[in-house]
Design an enzyme around this catalytic site. Structure first.
Site, mmCIF file in Angstrom:
data_model
loop_
_atom_site.group_PDB
_atom_site.id
_atom_site.type_symbol
_atom_site.label_atom_id
_atom_site.label_comp_id
_atom_site.label_asym_id
_atom_site.label_seq_id
_atom_site.Cartn_x
_atom_site.Cartn_y
_atom_site.Cartn_z
ATOM 1 N N ARG A 55 0.850 -1.197 0.000
ATOM 2 C CA ARG A 55 0.000 0.000 0.000
ATOM 3 C C ARG A 55 0.886 1.249 0.000
ATOM 4 N NH1 ARG A 55 -4.036 -1.528 4.866
ATOM 5 N NH2 ARG A 55 -2.044 -2.181 5.740
ATOM 6 N N ASP A 57 2.335 5.035 -0.290
ATOM 7 C CA ASP A 57 1.861 6.300 0.270
ATOM 8 C C ASP A 57 1.643 7.346 -0.817
ATOM 9 O OD1 ASP A 57 2.059 5.276 2.845
ATOM 10 O OD2 ASP A 57 4.118 5.988 3.111
ATOM 11 N N ARG A 206 11.711 5.852 3.819
ATOM 12 C CA ARG A 206 11.944 7.298 3.784
ATOM 13 C C ARG A 206 12.644 7.782 5.046
ATOM 14 N NH1 ARG A 206 6.108 9.413 2.606
ATOM 15 N NH2 ARG A 206 7.111 11.427 2.972
#
Length: 287
Positions: A55, A57, A206
């Site tokens: 999923r 972002d 990230r």
């Protein structure tokens, strides 16, 4: 019957993969396109609901996303590709389609995921890389300490509690994940991070990239990464880095499902980053 699809998309236009109220998402666009292809009557009898491997972002891209859905409609494999693509926006593409057994799950059958983060660094941002790569401002004639970043990556390999790199919104049942490999490829003014693991926490990559860049700018020593990992505290790690340069590159499944490889050549990323040998490497290999 159950159908698996291989997807690529430019995530800069979407609020991530997952359906959200009053937001434009990749899942919304895909399910609308599949429903339009199978026909209104057929979709009403068996509403289309897609399950994804990862999923992604808001702003995150995919080169090798995999999804599955169940349907009563039968079509040839390429008919699924051509038909669904005809109802999709140009920023989303189905590369392949195939029927799979009911035992296959795009999410739960996956045992490895690979992400690539593409970064441009220098005194000026490139408008040609807008939304396709992350950016770090560096003074002229200055580059990152790549060897320090590579050294710091060593502590992340293996099974660990990655709570220090976990978003507060993460829904994973456990912060314990396994990273198999981390490659850092420097081609000034470009830098690429290629990370393989069994699964990842929300914002984990990230956040890791943000820490790498602190070390690459000599703001922290390579040993700091191990300290952040051991602390299991998100507050001491670097801020979450921008989503623009993150790509879901590849999902790996057991051979029994015969899931096709992603079409990484479709991306703008260099051959050595996507794992495809360039002309010189092929020549050296005698190919």
């Amino acid at each position: 019957m159950r159908i698996a699809l291989g997807l690529q998309y430019n995530g800069s236009l979407y609020s991530g993969w997952q359906t959200q109220v009053n937001h434009n998402t990749v899942q919304d666009q895909l399910e609308k396109a599949i429903s339009a292809f199978v026909g209104e009557q057929s979709s009403a009898q068996c509403p289309i609901h897609t399950i994804t491997a990862g999923r992604t972002d808001t702003g995150v891209h995919a080169l090798g996303q995999v999804v599955h859905f169940d349907t009563n409609v039968e079509r040839e494999d390429f008919s699924w590709v051509r038909g669904v693509n005809s109802f999709l926006p140009s920023s989303i593409v189905v590369n392949w389609a195939k029927p799979v057994s009911d035992e296959f799950s795009a999410r739960f059958s996956a045992y490895e995921r690979e992400y690539i983060y593409a970064l441009q660094a220098g005194p000026c941002r490139s408008p040609m890389a807008d939304s396709r790569a992350g950016y770090l401002m560096l003074p002229p004639n200055q580059w990152l300490n790549v060897e320090a970043m590579k050294k710091s990556a060593e502590c992340l390999i293996g099974q660990h509690d990655f709570s220090s790199f976990r978003s507060s919104e993460c829904q994973s049942k456990t912060p314990i994940k396994t990273i198999y490999s981390i490659e850092i490829i420097s081609e000034q003014p470009w830098l690429y991070f290629r990370i393989r693991g069994n699964a990842f926490l929300h914002h984990m990559i990230r956040n890791v990239v943000g820490c790498f860049l602190q070390i690459g700018q000599d703001r922290q020593k390579p040993e700091w990464m191990a300290e952040v990992l051991a602390a299991k505290n998100r507050q001491i790690a670097a801020p979450t880095f921008m989503a623009d340069g993150l790509y879901l590159a590849k999902i790996t499944y057991p051979e029994e499902f015969a899931i096709p490889q992603p079409w990484l050549e479709n991306s703008w990323l260099p051959a050595q980053v996507i794992g495809k040998p360039n002309k010189e490497q092929k020549k050296a290999q005698g190919k």
